[in-house]
Design an enzyme around this catalytic site. Structure first.
Site, PDB file in Angstrom:
ATOM      1  N   PRO A   2       0.672  -1.254  -0.015  1.00  0.00           N
ATOM      2  CA  PRO A   2      -0.162  -0.086   0.098  1.00  0.00           C
ATOM      3  C   PRO A   2       0.980   1.174   0.030  1.00  0.00           C
ATOM      4  O   PRO A   2       1.695   1.328   0.545  1.00  0.00           O
ATOM      5  CB  PRO A   2      -0.655   0.017   1.330  1.00  0.00           C
ATOM      6  CG  PRO A   2       0.273  -1.001   2.137  1.00  0.00           C
ATOM      7  CD  PRO A   2       1.211  -1.549   1.348  1.00  0.00           C
ATOM      8  N   GLU A   3       0.327   2.298  -0.866  1.00  0.00           N
ATOM      9  CA  GLU A   3       0.755   3.525  -0.755  1.00  0.00           C
ATOM     10  C   GLU A   3      -0.417   4.369   0.353  1.00  0.00           C
ATOM     11  O   GLU A   3      -1.293   3.747   0.549  1.00  0.00           O
ATOM     12  CB  GLU A   3       1.088   4.056  -2.091  1.00  0.00           C
ATOM     13  CG  GLU A   3       2.172   3.323  -2.627  1.00  0.00           C
ATOM     14  CD  GLU A   3       2.682   4.149  -3.998  1.00  0.00           C
ATOM     15  OE1 GLU A   3       2.815   5.346  -3.695  1.00  0.00           O
ATOM     16  OE2 GLU A   3       3.058   3.613  -4.876  1.00  0.00           O
ATOM     17  N   HIS A  91      -0.286 -16.844   6.308  1.00  0.00           N
ATOM     18  CA  HIS A  91       0.325 -15.636   6.268  1.00  0.00           C
ATOM     19  C   HIS A  91      -0.374 -14.687   7.312  1.00  0.00           C
ATOM     20  O   HIS A  91      -0.434 -13.499   7.182  1.00  0.00           O
ATOM     21  CB  HIS A  91       0.792 -15.002   5.110  1.00  0.00           C
ATOM     22  CG  HIS A  91       1.736 -15.708   4.317  1.00  0.00           C
ATOM     23  ND1 HIS A  91       3.105 -16.096   4.833  1.00  0.00           N
ATOM     24  CD2 HIS A  91       1.675 -16.209   2.924  1.00  0.00           C
ATOM     25  CE1 HIS A  91       3.572 -16.907   3.936  1.00  0.00           C
ATOM     26  NE2 HIS A  91       2.884 -16.873   2.995  1.00  0.00           N
ATOM     27  N   ARG A 109       5.027 -11.029   3.377  1.00  0.00           N
ATOM     28  CA  ARG A 109       6.670 -10.591   3.250  1.00  0.00           C
ATOM     29  C   ARG A 109       6.961 -10.248   4.713  1.00  0.00           C
ATOM     30  O   ARG A 109       8.157 -10.089   5.010  1.00  0.00           O
ATOM     31  CB  ARG A 109       6.938  -9.513   2.259  1.00  0.00           C
ATOM     32  CG  ARG A 109       7.179 -10.348   0.709  1.00  0.00           C
ATOM     33  CD  ARG A 109       7.192  -9.003  -0.281  1.00  0.00           C
ATOM     34  NE  ARG A 109       8.597  -8.572  -0.328  1.00  0.00           N
ATOM     35  CZ  ARG A 109       8.993  -7.802  -0.896  1.00  0.00           C
ATOM     36  NH1 ARG A 109       8.143  -6.901  -1.759  1.00  0.00           N
ATOM     37  NH2 ARG A 109      10.300  -7.369  -1.192  1.00  0.00           N
TER      38      ARG A 109
END
Length: 269
Positions: A2-3, A91, A109
């Site tokens: 996300p930005e 995850h 990640r």
DNA sequence: CTGAGATCCTGTCTGC
DNA sequence: TGCAGACAGGATCTCA
């Protein structure tokens, strides 16, 4: 993932589901994120009421009377909303459990993080934080000041979170295209006029992306796990070798500080 | 103070 | 198909 626009979108989607509700419990399945997650402090919020939820930079801040939860989604983080008996996905590292439903934090990640902070002003990650790009404090004279004597490229400068928050790799390229400025241009050579264009370009690009529900991301999913946010058409990002929509020149890709950077060599100088 | 580079980690895509 | 290698939305830290 996300930005700023994606974080804003996620925050807006979550808000009506959880604000005013008592959190039943926070479960941490894997505390090994960007920073070690403090399970005990988070669990001290059990049965506390959520007062509000805000975005600050690329962080989501959940306010309680006793303290606050701060969530960062890193590169690959996301939240999804499920019934309480839902089996966590691969995850899923945390569960924010409410009466009937839960919010799950998923981050392949593990560049993201989840924090507890009693006081936001002294929270270490907020100590050295830059201007909110959509606030009035971020204007042409502020940007002009930032760029003085800076040897670094204008693209790196607008992505520097201690100066301006929330402008990530995609929207940096898009904003510079809109302002007709070459990403590699040294910040100190940016003119006052270019600052006016760039500030307005950044604000507009971010606002447009928020309007469309966060753009950018290939695998950006809605809260219920389905994909289907409208994907914004980028002008330059990811379009190497394709024609510029303005002038038909082929879009170039260069690497600036290890990050892919896209621009039109005719439109941007 | 500034800036370059390494680093955390997994998934996906490309080319052989 | 299999496999190696490149690359991906971020941001902090170390070092020159």
């Amino acid at each position: 993932m996300p930005e700023l626009p994606e974080v804003e979108t996620i925050k807006n989607a979550v808000a009506p589901l959880i604000v005013g509700q008592d959190i039943v419990r926070v479960n941490i399945f894997n505390p090994n994120l960007r920073w070690q997650v403090d399970k005990k402090k988070l669990q001290s919020l059990s049965s506390e009421k959520i007062l509000s939820i805000q975005r600050k930079a690329k962080y989501i801040v959940i306010y309680f009377e006793k303290g606050h939860i701060i969530i960062h989604l890193g590169m690959s983080g996301n939240l999804h909303y499920q019934k309480n008996d839902f089996t966590p996905l691969r995850h899923d590292h945390a569960q924010f459990k409410f009466k009937k439903y839960s919010i799950f934090y998923n981050d392949p990640r593990r560049f993201g993080s989840i924090h507890f902070a009693k006081d936001l002003d002294s929270f270490f990650l907020f100590k050295n934080i830059g201007l909110e790009p959509l606030s009035d404090l971020f204007n042409d004279s502020a940007l002009f000041k930032m760029t003085r004597n800076r040897k670094t490229s204008i693209k790196q400068l607008i992505m520097n979170g201690s100066l301006i928050v929330g402008v990530g790799n995609i929207y940096a390229s898009e904003s510079l295209f809109r302002a007709k400025i070459r990403p590699s241009k040294p910040a100190k050579n940016i003119t006052k006029k270019e600052c006016v264009y760039l500030v307005s370009a950044i604000k507009q690009v971010l606002k447009d992306a928020i309007k469309f529900g966060g753009s950018s991301i290939r695998d950006f999913k809605q809260l219920d796990g389905s994909s289907g946010y409208f994907k914004i058409k980028h002008n330059v990002y990811g379009r190497e070798g394709e024609k510029c929509y303005q002038c038909d020149t082929k879009i170039k890709k260069i690497i600036i500080s290890g990050r892919s950077t896209f621009y039109c060599s005719k439109c941007q100088s």
